[in-house]
Design a protein around this motif. Structure first.
Motif, PDB file in Angstrom:
ATOM      1  N   ILE A  79      39.285  25.894  -0.079  1.00  0.00           N
ATOM      2  CA  ILE A  79      37.840  26.167   0.775  1.00  0.00           C
ATOM      3  C   ILE A  79      37.166  24.844   0.954  1.00  0.00           C
ATOM      4  CG2 ILE A  79      35.736  27.410   0.647  1.00  0.00           C
ATOM      5  CD1 ILE A  79      37.289  29.589  -1.008  1.00  0.00           C
ATOM      6  N   ALA A  80      36.979  24.389   2.039  1.00  0.00           N
ATOM      7  CA  ALA A  80      36.521  23.087   2.397  1.00  0.00           C
ATOM      8  C   ALA A  80      35.074  22.825   2.480  1.00  0.00           C
ATOM      9  CB  ALA A  80      37.050  22.715   3.713  1.00  0.00           C
ATOM     10  N   THR A  81      34.356  23.958   2.888  1.00  0.00           N
ATOM     11  CA  THR A  81      33.034  23.953   3.135  1.00  0.00           C
ATOM     12  C   THR A  81      32.188  24.988   2.482  1.00  0.00           C
ATOM     13  OG1 THR A  81      33.468  25.113   5.122  1.00  0.00           O
ATOM     14  CG2 THR A  81      33.053  22.846   5.215  1.00  0.00           C
ATOM     15  N   GLU A  82      30.747  25.063   2.368  1.00  0.00           N
ATOM     16  CA  GLU A  82      30.012  26.176   1.575  1.00  0.00           C
ATOM     17  C   GLU A  82      29.505  27.016   2.626  1.00  0.00           C
ATOM     18  OE1 GLU A  82      29.730  22.345  -0.845  1.00  0.00           O
ATOM     19  OE2 GLU A  82      29.544  22.634   1.371  1.00  0.00           O
ATOM     20  N   GLY A  83      29.838  27.105   3.842  1.00  0.00           N
ATOM     21  CA  GLY A  83      29.261  27.885   4.848  1.00  0.00           C
ATOM     22  C   GLY A  83      29.673  29.354   4.697  1.00  0.00           C
ATOM     23  N   THR A  84      29.412  30.080   5.874  1.00  0.00           N
ATOM     24  CA  THR A  84      29.645  31.674   5.936  1.00  0.00           C
ATOM     25  C   THR A  84      31.332  32.085   5.830  1.00  0.00           C
ATOM     26  OG1 THR A  84      29.880  31.358   8.428  1.00  0.00           O
ATOM     27  CG2 THR A  84      27.703  32.145   7.018  1.00  0.00           C
ATOM     28  N   LEU A  85      32.061  31.172   6.471  1.00  0.00           N
ATOM     29  CA  LEU A  85      33.450  31.365   6.062  1.00  0.00           C
ATOM     30  C   LEU A  85      34.009  31.014   4.686  1.00  0.00           C
ATOM     31  CD1 LEU A  85      35.073  29.928   9.340  1.00  0.00           C
ATOM     32  CD2 LEU A  85      34.845  32.249   8.788  1.00  0.00           C
ATOM     33  N   GLY A  86      33.285  29.663   4.170  1.00  0.00           N
ATOM     34  CA  GLY A  86      33.748  29.472   2.731  1.00  0.00           C
ATOM     35  C   GLY A  86      33.231  30.528   2.015  1.00  0.00           C
ATOM     36  N   LEU A  87      32.099  31.143   2.183  1.00  0.00           N
ATOM     37  CA  LEU A  87      31.532  32.213   1.177  1.00  0.00           C
ATOM     38  C   LEU A  87      32.565  33.501   1.447  1.00  0.00           C
ATOM     39  CD1 LEU A  87      27.763  31.834   1.922  1.00  0.00           C
ATOM     40  CD2 LEU A  87      28.935  31.639  -0.158  1.00  0.00           C
ATOM     41  N   ALA A  88      33.027  33.830   2.512  1.00  0.00           N
ATOM     42  CA  ALA A  88      33.679  34.999   2.678  1.00  0.00           C
ATOM     43  C   ALA A  88      34.952  34.887   2.046  1.00  0.00           C
ATOM     44  CB  ALA A  88      34.148  35.289   4.068  1.00  0.00           C
ATOM     45  N   ALA A  89      35.775  33.506   2.187  1.00  0.00           N
ATOM     46  CA  ALA A  89      37.063  33.141   1.457  1.00  0.00           C
ATOM     47  C   ALA A  89      36.711  33.200  -0.029  1.00  0.00           C
ATOM     48  CB  ALA A  89      37.557  31.934   2.202  1.00  0.00           C
ATOM     49  N   ARG A  90      35.855  32.707  -0.675  1.00  0.00           N
ATOM     50  CA  ARG A  90      35.481  32.654  -1.980  1.00  0.00           C
ATOM     51  C   ARG A  90      35.431  34.041  -2.564  1.00  0.00           C
ATOM     52  NH1 ARG A  90      31.167  33.150  -5.418  1.00  0.00           N
ATOM     53  NH2 ARG A  90      31.057  31.923  -7.072  1.00  0.00           N
TER      54      ARG A  90
END
Length: 362
Positions: A79-90
């Protein structure tokens, strides 16, 4: 390996994060690895990030990410970034107990604090929470690692950067200055986003004989153009034209305090152009002792000092950085749990996803 890489920052955005990820993916594929990218370009509903509209925030992506995760059966998730996609993958990885790694590309708390009346401590509370479940949190420099340790982060690992020494080359320097033709020298160059957190104003306020040139775009451009009419604002440049801008400048100026590395530093050095920068994460790890630039607190003084540097030594130093070495370091950081334990976890994930799909059908 099968690697799922999730990022909110992706093309057509132009920044160091995107260039780093794109080149890393290219190197991984050339080494025979399979990479599934999850980006805002994958058909999700998106909204522009406030004050940074070129970044699109994807919404309602978790179910789709889970389905792609099940079909791809990755051996690693990054997970490369702390945005919405990063949050969903986390959230997906934690829910199914699948190990993942993450990376810290930007000093997010300082970035937010520069744009909104939000304490830096609040930003660090968020990014610490975001990364605290990652088996590895990749950072670009030892200075950044030490800073995050002091802020309570754990599981930190170094993932350095590289530069394309073929594209960014001193041979692009021309007698007429190429894309910078007609601009009075010495030419002092900044390349990057023109925004408040990049501290471009500190560079433009310097009193220098010659011309200050800004390559890039951003929300602060119009204001700075009106306040510093003597500077040349050329807008965003790409590919060979960008490389030629670096090569035909006399000094590259990096005034940012908020970057974690500053990929543009290596790009400038690869063309033989010395770099002047403040003492900050990134420059303080790359420049001291290199003979390729100067760091300090007096920007005017260090810019002038860079005019005396041998450009051939600058190029020689940049040649020590390799994208292949960077990609290999990335791979080494992708295995946060023992292999057997990882596959035990994967079996549990597959069973949970199958049951969930059956429930949906019912």
């Amino acid at each position: 390996m099968r690697i799922m890489l999730v990022t909110d920052a992706w093309e057509p955005q132009v920044n160091g994060v995107v260039r780093t990820l794109a080149r890393t993916v290219k190197e991984l594929k050339e080494m025979g690895h399979e990479v599934m990218m999850v980006t805002p370009n994958d058909g999700y509903k998106t909204i522009p990030l406030p004050t940074y509209p070129e970044i699109k925030m994807a919404l309602f992506a978790k179910d789709d990410i889970e389905e792609r995760f099940e079909a791809f059966e990755p051996e690693a998730v990054h997970i490369a970034t702390e945005g919405t996609l990063g949050l969903a993958a986390r959230r997906m990885c934690i829910q199914h107990r699948f190990p993942f790694s993450s990376s810290y590309h930007t000093q997010y708390p300082e970035y937010i604090s520069a744009r909104f009346p939000v304490p830096v401590s609040w930003g660090y509370a968020f990014v610490r929470w975001f990364h605290n479940m990652a088996g590895r949190v990749m950072v670009a420099t030892p200075t950044m690692r030490d800073l995050l340790i002091s802020r309570g982060f754990k599981n930190l690992a170094i993932w350095t950067r590289g530069v394309d020494v073929d594209q960014f080359n001193p041979k692009l320097r021309q007698a007429d200055r190429g894309p910078l033709a007609g601009i009075a020298g010495p030419i002092f160059l900044y390349v990057g986003r023109v925004s408040v957190e990049k501290n471009v104003e500190a560079f433009l306020a310097c009193e220098l004989e010659g011309t200050k040139v800004i390559v890039g775009d951003g929300p602060a451009r119009k204001d700075l153009e009106s306040r510093f009419p003597e500077a040349k604002f050329l807008g965003a440049k790409f590919g060979d034209e960008l490389a030629a801008c670096y090569a035909n400048a006399d000094v590259f100026v990096f005034p940012s305090y908020t970057d974690t590395f500053g990929l543009v530093i290596l790009e400038a050095m690869a063309t033989g152009t010395p770099v002047a920068a403040f003492v900050a994460p990134g420059p303080k790890d790359i420049i001291p002792g290199s003979g390729a630039g100067v760091i300090g607190d007096d920007l005017e003084a260090i810019i002038k000092a860079c005019l005396m540097i041998d450009r051939s030594k600058v190029r020689a130093y940049a040649e020590t950085f390799s994208w292949r070495a960077s990609a290999l370091q990335f791979l080494q950081n992708l295995d946060p749990l023992p292999v057997m334990e990882r596959y035990k976890v994967w079996n549990r994930v597959k069973n949970a996803l199958r049951l969930r799909k059956k429930r949906k059908i019912v």
